[in-house]
Design an enzyme around this catalytic site. Structure first.
Site, PDB file in Angstrom:
ATOM      1  N   LEU A 126      36.765  30.812  41.726  1.00  0.00           N
ATOM      2  CA  LEU A 126      37.708  31.563  40.949  1.00  0.00           C
ATOM      3  C   LEU A 126      38.159  33.077  41.289  1.00  0.00           C
ATOM      4  O   LEU A 126      37.218  33.700  42.357  1.00  0.00           O
ATOM      5  CB  LEU A 126      36.875  31.737  39.497  1.00  0.00           C
ATOM      6  N   ASP A 127      39.455  33.280  40.711  1.00  0.00           N
ATOM      7  CA  ASP A 127      40.037  34.789  41.297  1.00  0.00           C
ATOM      8  C   ASP A 127      39.282  36.007  40.981  1.00  0.00           C
ATOM      9  O   ASP A 127      38.069  35.502  39.799  1.00  0.00           O
ATOM     10  CB  ASP A 127      41.243  34.269  40.763  1.00  0.00           C
ATOM     11  N   THR A 128      39.083  36.984  41.511  1.00  0.00           N
ATOM     12  CA  THR A 128      38.197  37.421  40.866  1.00  0.00           C
ATOM     13  C   THR A 128      38.041  37.841  38.664  1.00  0.00           C
ATOM     14  O   THR A 128      37.247  38.893  38.628  1.00  0.00           O
ATOM     15  CB  THR A 128      38.528  39.397  41.147  1.00  0.00           C
ATOM     16  N   THR A 130      39.427  36.143  36.816  1.00  0.00           N
ATOM     17  CA  THR A 130      39.020  35.387  36.127  1.00  0.00           C
ATOM     18  C   THR A 130      37.787  34.767  35.992  1.00  0.00           C
ATOM     19  O   THR A 130      37.081  34.963  36.625  1.00  0.00           O
ATOM     20  CB  THR A 130      40.183  34.151  37.134  1.00  0.00           C
ATOM     21  N   ARG A 229      47.807  31.047  37.793  1.00  0.00           N
ATOM     22  CA  ARG A 229      49.251  33.011  37.589  1.00  0.00           C
ATOM     23  C   ARG A 229      50.138  32.325  38.414  1.00  0.00           C
ATOM     24  O   ARG A 229      51.655  32.665  37.282  1.00  0.00           O
ATOM     25  CB  ARG A 229      48.547  33.334  38.227  1.00  0.00           C
TER      26      ARG A 229
END
Length: 302
Positions: A126-128, A130, A229
């Site tokens: 997961l993106d940081t 998120t 995103r």
């Protein structure tokens, strides 16, 4: 002020080196210190991506208590068995990059506190910024099963997010193409096939609207870098709090530090042939809904 004389024969990223020396700093605190001009490399302000090596001098203009190591907060387990873990990752915790082991350390510490073996391997990212559910394997068989199921899109992933702008139509299944710019660390969405582009499929449904904002449930069909995103930004509805693809003026006005994006649901397939993991068939796991969901629903956030 702390002065560090780098002792590393091979070049290493500045942020990685500093977090190895002072684990309590964290990427968020390092970014803040850099913005406040409290990190100098050989007397100059340098980006955290700078490679430092043997002989370089780093000066940290931070208080002693800011450098003290603190116990990591426990990981939040949504589900666990002897094979897998479903963990709720907070926004701001990195799972890919110089501080990627922070979540694993939390998981290991939580397992150790319960007297259980601490081995765990993260099976997707997961993106940081998120928050939400991530899957970890506790043994080699589970790692093989989870990575194969994710690659085959057998595990469905649904997200909750708040967009700056109301998507039209209010629900859709978007088919486009994503081009990755690895050098700049960004992606862009195009409507037609292009050289180096990969297909992206993202479904969304509007759950509520409030002023300029919309609360969406998003289904990730393909799983590309920054897909949700970038895809929502492509249709003019960037995620609130997203500094890379979003509206920074709105982010500052509404005081969003991280993107309002949560990996809310993981759904396992209805049938699993492998008897070791058959108990997971049809199982659905949810993260706790983020605070911003109710604020859009009741109109507090607009």
């Amino acid at each position: 002020m702390k002065e560090l004389h780098v002792k590393s024969l091979l070049p290493v990223r500045l942020d990685k080196y500093l977090m190895e020396q002072y684990p309590s700093l964290g990427l968020g605190r390092l970014n803040k210190a850099l913005r406040e001009n409290k990190i100098k490399v050989n007397g100059k302000k340098m980006p955290l991506s700078t490679r430092v090596q043997n002989g370089d001098i780093i000066r940290l203009f931070l208080k002693e208590e800011q450098l003290e190591d603190r116990p990591l907060p426990p990981a939040v387990f949504v589900y666990e068995d002897e094979d897998i873990l479903v963990v709720n990752k907070p926004a701001g915790v990195e799972v890919d990059g110089p501080a990627a082991d922070t979540l694993i350390k939390r998981v290991q510490a939580t397992l150790s506190a319960k007297g259980e073996p601490g081995h765990a391997v993260l099976c997707h990212r997961l993106d940081t910024g998120t928050s939400g559910l991530v899957l970890l394997a506790r043994n080699a068989q589970a790692e093989q099963f989870l990575t194969a199921a994710i690659k085959a899109r057998a595990i469905e992933k649904r997200y909750l997010c708040v967009t700056f702008g109301r998507p039209k139509p209010p629900a859709a299944l978007m088919h486009d193409y994503l081009i990755k710019d690895a050098q700049r660390g960004v992606v862009r969405i195009v409507s037609s096939p292009a050289a180096g582009a990969k297909e992206v499929i993202t479904g969304y449904e509007t759950l509520a609207v409030s002023g300029r904002l919309a609360l969406l449930q998003v289904e990730l069909v393909t799983g590309r870098t920054h897909q949700i995103r970038a895809h929502l930004a492509h249709i003019g509805c960037p995620i609130l709090g997203d500094s890379k693809y979003g509206n920074n003026a709105a982010n500052r006005e509404l005081h969003f530090k991280y993107q309002a994006l949560c990996a809310w649901e993981l759904r396992f397939p209805a049938k699993i042939d492998d008897p070791q993991f058959a108990h997971l068939a049809g199982r659905v796991f949810h993260a706790e809904k983020p605070w911003y969901c109710s604020q859009v629903t009741d109109g507090t956030l607009q």
